[in-house]
Design a protein around this motif. Structure first.
Motif, mmCIF file in Angstrom:
data_model
loop_
_atom_site.group_PDB
_atom_site.id
_atom_site.type_symbol
_atom_site.label_atom_id
_atom_site.label_comp_id
_atom_site.label_asym_id
_atom_site.label_seq_id
_atom_site.Cartn_x
_atom_site.Cartn_y
_atom_site.Cartn_z
ATOM 1 N N UNK A 1 0.818 -1.200 0.000
ATOM 2 C CA UNK A 1 0.000 0.000 0.000
ATOM 3 C C UNK A 1 0.860 1.263 0.000
ATOM 4 N N UNK A 2 0.244 2.342 -0.466
ATOM 5 C CA UNK A 2 0.869 3.652 -0.582
ATOM 6 C C UNK A 2 0.063 4.679 0.199
ATOM 7 N N UNK A 3 0.780 5.596 0.801
ATOM 8 C CA UNK A 3 0.165 6.830 1.253
ATOM 9 C C UNK A 3 0.783 7.935 0.415
ATOM 10 N N UNK A 4 -0.041 8.572 -0.362
ATOM 11 C CA UNK A 4 0.446 9.491 -1.406
ATOM 12 C C UNK A 4 1.447 8.728 -2.285
ATOM 13 N N UNK A 5 2.664 9.228 -2.455
ATOM 14 C CA UNK A 5 3.613 8.527 -3.339
ATOM 15 C C UNK A 5 4.505 7.544 -2.590
ATOM 16 N N UNK A 6 4.415 7.520 -1.270
ATOM 17 C CA UNK A 6 5.286 6.666 -0.470
ATOM 18 C C UNK A 6 4.705 5.260 -0.313
ATOM 19 N N UNK A 7 5.526 4.260 -0.624
ATOM 20 C CA UNK A 7 5.124 2.870 -0.429
ATOM 21 C C UNK A 7 5.468 2.489 1.003
ATOM 22 N N UNK A 8 4.461 2.288 1.839
ATOM 23 C CA UNK A 8 4.682 2.157 3.269
ATOM 24 C C UNK A 8 4.770 0.722 3.767
ATOM 25 N N UNK A 9 4.207 -0.202 3.038
ATOM 26 C CA UNK A 9 4.244 -1.584 3.505
ATOM 27 C C UNK A 9 4.167 -2.531 2.326
ATOM 28 N N UNK A 10 4.916 -3.624 2.420
ATOM 29 C CA UNK A 10 4.896 -4.655 1.382
ATOM 30 C C UNK A 10 4.748 -6.020 2.028
ATOM 31 N N UNK A 11 3.907 -6.848 1.447
ATOM 32 C CA UNK A 11 3.724 -8.209 1.940
ATOM 33 C C UNK A 11 4.882 -9.102 1.482
ATOM 34 N N UNK A 12 5.059 -10.188 2.220
ATOM 35 C CA UNK A 12 6.067 -11.168 1.779
ATOM 36 C C UNK A 12 5.639 -11.855 0.491
ATOM 37 N N UNK A 13 4.345 -11.712 0.146
ATOM 38 C CA UNK A 13 3.868 -12.263 -1.128
ATOM 39 C C UNK A 13 4.471 -11.522 -2.313
ATOM 40 N N UNK A 14 4.916 -10.304 -2.078
ATOM 41 C CA UNK A 14 5.428 -9.465 -3.159
ATOM 42 C C UNK A 14 6.896 -9.818 -3.401
ATOM 43 N N UNK A 15 7.101 -10.769 -4.330
ATOM 44 C CA UNK A 15 8.468 -11.217 -4.612
ATOM 45 C C UNK A 15 9.221 -10.126 -5.379
ATOM 46 N N UNK A 16 10.495 -10.399 -5.629
ATOM 47 C CA UNK A 16 11.344 -9.441 -6.349
ATOM 48 C C UNK A 16 10.847 -9.186 -7.771
ATOM 49 N N UNK A 17 10.023 -10.064 -8.285
ATOM 50 C CA UNK A 17 9.517 -9.879 -9.653
ATOM 51 C C UNK A 17 8.380 -8.851 -9.697
ATOM 52 N N UNK A 18 7.880 -8.496 -8.550
ATOM 53 C CA UNK A 18 6.768 -7.544 -8.471
ATOM 54 C C UNK A 18 7.297 -6.176 -8.051
ATOM 55 N N UNK A 19 6.796 -5.140 -8.721
ATOM 56 C CA UNK A 19 7.123 -3.785 -8.283
ATOM 57 C C UNK A 19 5.912 -2.905 -8.475
ATOM 58 N N UNK A 20 5.704 -2.012 -7.534
ATOM 59 C CA UNK A 20 4.575 -1.087 -7.595
ATOM 60 C C UNK A 20 5.079 0.327 -7.414
ATOM 61 N N UNK A 21 4.421 1.241 -8.097
ATOM 62 C CA UNK A 21 4.783 2.656 -8.004
ATOM 63 C C UNK A 21 3.520 3.508 -7.931
ATOM 64 N N UNK A 22 3.694 4.674 -7.362
ATOM 65 C CA UNK A 22 2.637 5.693 -7.367
ATOM 66 C C UNK A 22 3.341 7.037 -7.457
#
Lengths: 117, 115
Positions: free
Chosen positions: A48-69
């Motif tokens: 999840x993001x608050x504004x443009x900052x990515x504040x938390x990532x699950x362990x489900x999110x492997x290195x192949x996944x990336x998210x941006x805002x």
């Protein structure tokens, strides 16, 4: 008031290809969430993001996944080198960051259904 | 970590009747929120009802109401006067008392309303 929108609604890709999904939250919502839902299961949190900052990532999110805002508005979720196990519905949700009861409610988009062949 | 359990994978109810969906959760938190979401076939997730853990009064929204038993960590959803449009997957979800945290969902209950 438009709701959360996601694009594309469906994506079929071959294993090993990269895919990118987009989410546009409700305009006044500061917080944006990504979840993954496999068939017959409840959604699982990814990040999840608050504004443009990515504040938390699950362990489900492997290195192949990336998210941006990048500008604190829309968000993208990219999956590199897709695998068949990535086949799922990818849901985006947004919520307002303000005081009051409504600040804890998350509103979901229609999702992007990914099929990896 | 929180867990949410929905023990009824599928349920059915006759139109106009009442049905209750069960949900239990496990947490060591004292400040949290509970939600029921509805996901109709091939359609998006819709928030049905919300309950704050600090409130003793059970939440109601039109035909939807909850029975919140904090000590028992139970949060059931009652649907009165069931309508065909209530046919959907129903998910119970938990949120820690911080607006930024993620929802933890149960596995869902598939509800079929029969004419």
């Amino acid at each position: 008031d438009t709701g959360v929108s996601q694009d594309p609604r469906h994506k079929i890709t071959k294993r090993g290809q990269n895919v990118t999904f987009r989410c546009d939250p409700i305009s006044e919502h500061n917080r944006l969430y990504w979840y993954r839902q496999t068939l017959g299961q409840g959604p699982e949190f990814l990040t999840y993001f608050q504004n443009e900052a990515q504040l938390e990532k699950s362990r489900l999110l492997s290195d192949r996944f990336s998210a941006e805002r990048p500008k604190g508005s829309f968000s993208t979720l990219e999956i590199q080198r897709t695998e068949q196990g990535d086949s799922a519905m990818y849901l985006c949700a947004s919520s307002p960051y303000q005081t009051g009861d409504k600040s804890y409610e998350q509103y979901f988009g229609p999702g992007t259904r990914l099929t990896v062949t | 970590a929180q867990t949410v359990t929905q023990s009824q994978p599928e349920m059915s109810v006759q139109e106009a009747e009442t049905v209750t969906l069960s949900c239990t959760y496990d947490t060591s938190e004292n400040n949290y929120y509970l939600f029921w979401y509805k996901q109709p076939p091939s359609r998006q997730m819709i928030l049905v009802i919300r309950q704050e853990a600090y409130k003793q009064q059970n939440a109601t929204e039109n035909r939807f109401s909850v029975n919140f038993q904090k000590a028992a960590k139970s949060f059931s959803l009652k649907i009165s006067d069931s309508q065909l449009g209530d046919t959907a997957m129903y998910f119970c979800a938990f949120l820690r008392g911080n607006a930024g945290n993620m929802l933890t969902f149960g596995g869902g209950t598939r509800l079929m309303v029969k004419p």
